[in-house]
Design an enzyme around this catalytic site. Structure first.
Site, short mmCIF file in Angstrom:
data_model
loop_
_atom_site.label_atom_id
_atom_site.label_comp_id
_atom_site.label_asym_id
_atom_site.label_seq_id
_atom_site.Cartn_x
_atom_site.Cartn_y
_atom_site.Cartn_z
N SER A 1 -14.01 14.77 16.52
CA SER A 1 -13.64 13.49 17.19
C SER A 1 -14.40 12.23 16.76
O SER A 1 -14.61 11.41 17.53
CB SER A 1 -13.83 13.68 18.63
OG SER A 1 -13.00 14.81 19.32
N ARG B 1 -13.52 17.11 33.32
CA ARG B 1 -12.95 18.46 33.82
C ARG B 1 -13.91 19.29 34.57
O ARG B 1 -13.48 19.76 35.61
CB ARG B 1 -12.73 19.25 32.42
CG ARG B 1 -11.35 18.87 31.76
CD ARG B 1 -11.20 19.63 30.30
NE ARG B 1 -12.12 18.75 29.23
CZ ARG B 1 -12.37 19.12 28.15
NH1 ARG B 1 -11.77 20.51 27.77
NH2 ARG B 1 -13.12 18.45 27.24
N ASP C 1 -19.12 16.91 25.76
CA ASP C 1 -17.52 16.67 26.24
C ASP C 1 -17.62 17.63 27.41
O ASP C 1 -18.21 18.59 27.49
CB ASP C 1 -16.76 17.26 25.26
CG ASP C 1 -15.27 16.93 25.56
OD1 ASP C 1 -15.01 16.08 26.16
OD2 ASP C 1 -14.48 17.79 24.90
N GLY C 2 -16.65 17.04 28.34
CA GLY C 2 -16.09 17.90 29.45
C GLY C 2 -16.88 17.43 30.87
O GLY C 2 -16.37 18.28 31.90
N ASN C 3 -17.37 16.36 30.98
CA ASN C 3 -17.75 15.93 32.22
C ASN C 3 -16.71 15.75 33.22
O ASN C 3 -16.71 16.06 34.42
CB ASN C 3 -18.40 14.59 32.07
CG ASN C 3 -19.62 14.50 31.31
OD1 ASN C 3 -20.11 15.68 30.97
ND2 ASN C 3 -20.23 13.38 30.79
N GLU D 1 -23.15 22.27 9.79
CA GLU D 1 -22.52 23.27 10.29
C GLU D 1 -22.21 22.92 11.91
O GLU D 1 -22.82 22.03 12.28
CB GLU D 1 -23.78 24.51 10.60
CG GLU D 1 -24.36 24.90 9.34
CD GLU D 1 -23.32 25.59 8.59
OE1 GLU D 1 -22.58 26.49 9.08
OE2 GLU D 1 -23.30 25.53 7.43
N ASN E 1 -12.93 5.54 23.50
CA ASN E 1 -13.10 5.59 24.93
C ASN E 1 -12.78 4.40 25.97
O ASN E 1 -12.35 4.59 26.97
CB ASN E 1 -14.51 6.07 25.39
CG ASN E 1 -15.20 7.63 25.02
OD1 ASN E 1 -16.02 7.60 24.76
ND2 ASN E 1 -13.96 8.36 25.05
#
Length: 264
Positions: free
Chosen positions: A217, A45, A41-43, A228, A89
């Site tokens: 998600s 941003r 996640d975060g590409n 974990e 998506n």
């Protein structure tokens, strides 16, 4: 255990596994998660912070994906699930969806030789409907080419949703009940597990999510029921094998009881 940060976005091709044994941390035998899942996640941003188009963030993530695979091999992980494109998506802009479909197809085509050389067995988890045929064709070609590899299974979760997987499993079981092969009153957890996309893959031990978001998600809800969880602040293009190793180091110090109690 600490690891020196590396600017992975500057790498065109990650170093091959085992290229620098001195850098590989020593984890106690049997302590590493057998099945590790990564929510990449975060590409978008990452790109926005740099004044770039979102697609540039996805491009920057490519070498990180393969550096993460290399790190998993070096750590001794046997199964690595990568959340690549979710069933949700499709809600993104048509232009970004088109880019992601084409980019996913091209990455698999471009990197299959590298993965084969590394001993990667390519797997896929996801739904066929809506997924571009060209993506499916590349996945199936890669799966066929690498099907005898045994070093690590890398599962690309493309057009994947955990609820969709469970719904598909329920549909398959319902068909067998209707055909008289199964009694509806005899459905068990084991039976449901046998109808998942890849029933031979063991449950997930550790789920790592990048970007600081603290949710799973819809990723592997059945397989990761007792996994974990590790939520790290780095955006995915700023990650790599060192972030993976850090998560594994944290994992091996946790006490997993699976609903039981500590007998100490």
């Amino acid at each position: 255990m600490s690891f020196d940060p590396v600017d992975y976005t500057s790498l065109d091709v990650p170093a091959a596994p085992f290229s620098d044994p001195a850098r590989i941390p020593h984890f106690p035998e049997g302590s590493v998660p057998r099945h590790l899942g990564v929510i990449m996640d975060g590409n978008g941003r990452w790109a926005k912070q740099r004044g770039m188009e979102r697609t540039q963030g996805h491009r920057a993530a490519e070498p990180v994906v393969f550096d993460t695979i290399a790190g998993a091999i070096e750590a001794g992980v046997r199964y690595l699930s990568l959340y690549t494109f979710s069933t949700e998506n499709w809600k993104r802009s048509p232009s970004e969806v088109r880019f992601l479909m084409g980019f996913s197809r091209d990455i698999i085509h471009r990197r299959v030789t590298q993965m084969d050389d590394w001993g990667v067995r390519v797997r896929w988890a996801g739904r066929r409907p809506r997924l571009w045929k060209s993506v499916i064709d590349e996945l199936e070609a890669a799966m066929e080419r690498t099907r005898h590899n045994t070093r690590i299974d890398v599962i690309f979760c493309i057009n994947y949703g955990g609820r969709a997987e469970l719904a598909d499993a329920a549909t398959d079981i319902a068909r067998e009940v209707a055909a008289g092969h199964i009694k509806g009153s005899k459905v068990t957890e084991k039976m449901i597990a046998q109808h998942l996309y890849n029933p031979d893959i063991p449950d997930c031990d550790l789920v790592l999510r990048t970007s600081g978001e603290q949710r799973t998600s819809n990723f592997l809800p059945w397989q990761a029921a007792y996994a974990e969880l590790d939520f790290v602040p780095e955006l995915f293009p700023d990650c790599g094998r060192d972030v993976l190793w850090r998560a594994i180091d944290d994992y091996i110090h946790r006490d997993r009881r699976f609903g039981g109690v500590d007998q100490a």
